[in-house]
Design a protein around this motif. Structure first.
Motif, short mmCIF file in Angstrom:
data_model
loop_
_atom_site.label_atom_id
_atom_site.label_comp_id
_atom_site.label_asym_id
_atom_site.label_seq_id
_atom_site.Cartn_x
_atom_site.Cartn_y
_atom_site.Cartn_z
N LEU A 121 64.09 22.65 123.56
CA LEU A 121 65.01 23.58 122.91
C LEU A 121 64.75 23.64 121.41
O LEU A 121 64.77 24.73 120.81
CB LEU A 121 66.45 23.17 123.18
CG LEU A 121 66.91 23.32 124.64
CD1 LEU A 121 68.32 22.77 124.81
CD2 LEU A 121 66.85 24.78 125.07
N VAL A 122 64.47 22.49 120.80
CA VAL A 122 64.20 22.47 119.36
C VAL A 122 62.90 23.21 119.05
O VAL A 122 62.84 24.05 118.14
CB VAL A 122 64.14 21.02 118.84
CG1 VAL A 122 63.63 20.99 117.40
CG2 VAL A 122 65.51 20.36 118.93
N ILE A 123 61.85 22.92 119.81
CA ILE A 123 60.55 23.55 119.56
C ILE A 123 60.61 25.05 119.85
O ILE A 123 60.05 25.86 119.09
CB ILE A 123 59.45 22.88 120.42
CG1 ILE A 123 59.26 21.43 119.97
CG2 ILE A 123 58.13 23.64 120.30
CD1 ILE A 123 58.32 20.63 120.86
N VAL A 150 62.10 26.77 116.94
CA VAL A 150 61.19 26.83 115.79
C VAL A 150 60.12 27.89 115.98
O VAL A 150 59.79 28.65 115.05
CB VAL A 150 60.55 25.45 115.54
CG1 VAL A 150 59.45 25.54 114.48
CG2 VAL A 150 61.60 24.44 115.12
N ILE A 151 59.55 27.98 117.18
CA ILE A 151 58.41 28.88 117.42
C ILE A 151 58.83 30.18 118.10
O ILE A 151 57.98 30.96 118.54
CB ILE A 151 57.32 28.19 118.26
CG1 ILE A 151 57.80 27.99 119.71
CG2 ILE A 151 56.92 26.86 117.65
CD1 ILE A 151 56.71 27.50 120.65
N TYR A 152 60.12 30.45 118.17
CA TYR A 152 60.61 31.59 118.95
C TYR A 152 59.99 32.92 118.51
O TYR A 152 59.44 33.67 119.32
CB TYR A 152 62.14 31.67 118.85
CG TYR A 152 62.74 32.82 119.60
CD1 TYR A 152 62.94 32.76 120.98
CD2 TYR A 152 63.13 33.98 118.94
CE1 TYR A 152 63.50 33.82 121.67
CE2 TYR A 152 63.69 35.05 119.61
CZ TYR A 152 63.88 34.95 120.98
OH TYR A 152 64.44 36.02 121.66
N VAL A 183 48.82 27.15 122.57
CA VAL A 183 48.65 25.73 122.91
C VAL A 183 49.99 25.01 122.88
O VAL A 183 50.29 24.21 123.78
CB VAL A 183 47.65 25.07 121.94
CG1 VAL A 183 47.63 23.55 122.16
CG2 VAL A 183 46.26 25.64 122.12
N VAL A 184 50.80 25.29 121.87
CA VAL A 184 52.13 24.67 121.80
C VAL A 184 52.96 25.04 123.02
O VAL A 184 53.65 24.20 123.61
CB VAL A 184 52.85 25.09 120.50
CG1 VAL A 184 54.30 24.59 120.51
CG2 VAL A 184 52.12 24.56 119.28
N PHE A 185 52.86 26.30 123.41
CA PHE A 185 53.60 26.75 124.57
C PHE A 185 53.13 26.05 125.84
O PHE A 185 53.95 25.63 126.68
CB PHE A 185 53.47 28.26 124.73
CG PHE A 185 54.15 28.81 125.95
CD1 PHE A 185 55.53 28.79 126.06
CD2 PHE A 185 53.39 29.33 127.00
CE1 PHE A 185 56.15 29.28 127.20
CE2 PHE A 185 54.01 29.82 128.13
CZ PHE A 185 55.40 29.80 128.23
N LEU A 186 51.83 25.89 126.01
CA LEU A 186 51.32 25.17 127.18
C LEU A 186 51.79 23.72 127.20
O LEU A 186 52.07 23.16 128.26
CB LEU A 186 49.79 25.23 127.20
CG LEU A 186 49.15 26.56 127.59
CD1 LEU A 186 47.64 26.47 127.54
CD2 LEU A 186 49.61 27.01 128.98
N ILE A 187 51.89 23.11 126.02
CA ILE A 187 52.42 21.74 125.94
C ILE A 187 53.85 21.70 126.44
O ILE A 187 54.25 20.80 127.19
CB ILE A 187 52.32 21.21 124.50
CG1 ILE A 187 50.85 21.01 124.10
CG2 ILE A 187 53.09 19.89 124.35
CD1 ILE A 187 50.66 20.62 122.64
#
Length: 291
Positions: A153-155, A158-160, A185-189
């Motif tokens: 939820l936090v990430i 931030v990247i929304y 890549v962040v989304f895949l994580i």
């Protein structure tokens, strides 16, 4: 049987039902919004592929430490990220599309995982890894699920904005040097993190269900992205609660019961969904012809 006995009594009487409900709430809050972005990016089958890729890593962790939550979680996360990286590299340097490479890798990963568990465990351990047991969630597993949900939820907050833009118009984001590859890549994580958390409760084969089915169903009812995310979370919560109660009273496995509830709501939405259901589209077409 009154409403008290039907709905509230199982959660009042049994700790394992309360733990199971808490895990479903956490997964609904984090996995369902991630599923919405998978649907928007036309990566629904990628989510399924990554869920299978978690299995060999979890199996390796099981080989070294038994049914150890940290070992299986770390192994599952590493295996999922490795498969995502390999699929992306092969897509970049060959003529094959990314979805084809994900299919090839996830089928191989599933086979490797089943072989590893079969050779080093028994059928009960294999079933636990494949299908999970939400009623067996303990405090340690619940802490992991809650931690992953909080981080997600936090990430996502931030990247929304870049993630939405990268989903809708990746070429524009690339033109303004928005680092679309980094957000991907962040989304895949995030996807792999939620699948690892989900397999503790639903197993590697079922964890993707609570991620994808509510998001797909919400698409048949909602118009805006905000509505999609909110409705997907609500559907995941309701189906999770309904599946737990159904499995408790009918005495069937809880994970499949939850996914069956999600699938039933999806099928009803296919017919009656306001933003794409068969019945609504037929009525609008008939009205258009009459006009």
């Amino acid at each position: 049987m009154n409403l008290q006995e039907l709905v509230f009594a199982p959660f009042i009487e049994f700790d394992f039902m309360r733990y199971a409900l808490a895990s479903i709430v956490c997964l609904a809050l984090s996995a369902a919004p991630v599923g919405v972005f998978l649907v928007m990016r036309r990566m629904s089958l990628v989510g399924d592929a990554l869920s299978h890729a978690v299995l060999p890593g979890a199996a390796i962790g099981y080989m070294f430490a038994g049914l150890s939550l940290p070992a299986m979680s770390i192994g599952g996360f590493a295996a999922g990220m490795l498969m995502a990286l390999l699929a992306g590299l092969v897509s970049r340097f060959t003529a094959l599309k990314e979805d084809a490479n994900f299919a090839a890798f996830y089928l191989s990963s599933l086979a490797i995982g089943v072989v590893l568990v079969s050779k080093n465990g028994d059928s009960v351990d294999l079933l636990h890894l494949l299908f999970g047991s939400v009623l067996a969630v303990d405090i340690q597993a619940l802490q992991l699920i809650a931690t992953v949900a909080s981080l997600t939820l936090v990430i996502l907050a931030v990247i929304y904005r870049p993630l939405v833009l990268e989903s809708i118009d990746p070429l524009f984001l690339q033109a303004v040097k928005g680092q679309g590859g980094f957000w991907h890549v962040v989304f895949l994580i995030l996807v792999v993190m939620n699948l690892v958390a989900g397999f503790q409760a639903l197993g590697t084969l079922m964890s993707v269900g609570l991620m994808m089915l509510p998001a797909i169903t919400a698409r048949l009812w909602a118009r805006s992205l905000g509505q999609l995310m909110l409705l997907s979370v609500l559907l995941a919560l309701l189906c999770g609660l309904g599946g737990l109660l159904f499995s408790y009273h009918i005495e069937i496995p809880s994970g499949p019961a939850i996914i069956l509830c999600c699938g039933t709501v999806y099928l009803l939405s296919v017919v009656f969904g306001w933003e794409g259901g068969i019945l609504v589209k037929w009525l609008r077409r008939k009205r258009h012809r009459a006009a």
